[in-house]
Design an enzyme around this catalytic site. Structure first.
Site, PDB file in Angstrom:
ATOM      1  N   ILE A 107       3.486   5.145  -9.393  1.00 33.63           N
ATOM      2  CA  ILE A 107       4.790   5.293  -8.746  1.00 33.63           C
ATOM      3  C   ILE A 107       5.887   5.451  -9.800  1.00 33.63           C
ATOM      4  CG2 ILE A 107       4.114   4.055  -6.652  1.00 33.63           C
ATOM      5  CD1 ILE A 107       5.282   1.502  -7.825  1.00 33.63           C
ATOM      6  N   HIS A 123       1.092   6.918  -3.255  1.00 29.52           N
ATOM      7  CA  HIS A 123       1.787   5.643  -3.002  1.00 29.52           C
ATOM      8  C   HIS A 123       3.303   5.769  -3.158  1.00 29.52           C
ATOM      9  CE1 HIS A 123      -2.210   3.415  -4.082  1.00 29.52           C
ATOM     10  NE2 HIS A 123      -2.182   3.816  -2.831  1.00 29.52           N
ATOM     11  N   SER A 197      -8.349   4.870 -12.908  1.00 25.84           N
ATOM     12  CA  SER A 197      -8.415   4.228 -11.588  1.00 25.84           C
ATOM     13  C   SER A 197      -9.704   3.425 -11.507  1.00 25.84           C
ATOM     14  CB  SER A 197      -8.383   5.273 -10.466  1.00 25.84           C
ATOM     15  OG  SER A 197      -8.604   4.642  -9.220  1.00 25.84           O
TER      16      SER A 197
END
Ligand SMILES: [Zn+2]
Length: 269
Positions: A107, A123, A197
């Site tokens: 983000i 997100h 991730s």
């Protein structure tokens, strides 16, 4: 098995030269290399604060106050962060036509600041704040200045509405249009790079599975092992920045070599 950075660079550079529609998928690990702590890690925001649920944010002014207090604490790291070699490599690969998009769980807008043009933020973004009533937009810097000047719950200048950062909060629905597009890109790509991730939480973990079952090569670069490592064509447990820098060097060296070869006079028969 995790490959060394040098081996991985050779393999990945070769695949990137062949790819027509590569897609990158990034998580917190690429941004920790820019000094942004993973919210979920020990010492991250969520280890010290209970997250504010979206419904409570809307209903309860004291939860909104708590939200802005956390925001005031976490924003300086976001605002000061700079893209690293991993972000820059992905922007370069897009400009060269190897990647069609970056799908990110982050983000922090570091991909856009590195020069990536097509970024799907699953997100949302913490770098912008908007009014939930009239959608007026504010920059992260502007709101941070107001918080630091003593505002506890900034309100919309135009309509007095509730402001909120443009991130997807806990308890808030994921943006369906963005996820659908991400799933489509994953199913159509020929190379899927999952960088930083943990690939544990769905729906994020579903994207590399979709890509691999559609026949794409799957590359995972992450500090720690992931549940999808056994499915991947190439796995590196190490620094994303270092690995991608080595990949870009390898690609440059190969393109220099092929230029030299194409300039050699053809042998006469
Ligand atoms: Zn407003």
């Amino acid at each position: 098995m995790s490959k060394s950075i040098a081996e991985a660079a050779r393999m990945l550079a070769g695949w990137l030269r062949e790819t027509r529609a590569g897609v990158a998928f990034t998580g917190a690990g690429i941004s920790t290399e820019s000094g942004i702590a993973d919210f979920r890690s020990p010492g991250g925001v969520w280890s010290r604060h209970r997250p504010v649920m979206y419904q409570d944010f809307l209903a309860d002014a004291s939860e909104r106050q708590r939200y802005w207090l956390m925001r005031k604490e976490s924003a300086p790291a976001f605002l000061a962060a700079k893209p690293n070699a991993g972000h820059l490599a992905l922007a370069r690969l897009e400009a060269e036509g190897r990647l069609t998009a970056v799908i990110t769980q982050n983000i922090d807008e570091l991909h856009q600041r590195a020069g990536s043009r097509r970024v799907l933020e699953v997100h949302g973004t913490a770098m912008k704040v908007h009014c939930l009533s009239c959608d007026k937009r504010y920059t992260g810097e502007e709101i941070q200045t107001r918080l630091e000047a003593g505002e506890e719950m900034p309100q919309c200048d135009d309509c007095g509405g509730i402001l909120k950062s443009m991130t997807v909060s806990f308890g808030e629905n994921l943006p369906q249009d963005v996820w659908q597009e991400a799933a489509r890109l994953a199913s159509e790509c020929d190379l899927f790079l999952a960088l930083g991730s943990s690939l544990v939480v769905h729906p994020a973990a579903g994207l590399p599975e979709t890509a691999a079952s559609g026949g794409a090569r799957l590359v995972i670069i992450n500090r720690d092992p992931t549940p999808l490592d056994s499915m991947a064509d190439l796995v590196v447990h190490g620094s994303i920045g270092e690995t991608m820098e080595a990949v870009m060097e390898q690609m440059k060296a190969e393109s220099r070599k092929s230029k030299v070869e194409s300039r050699k006079p053809k042998a006469e028969n």
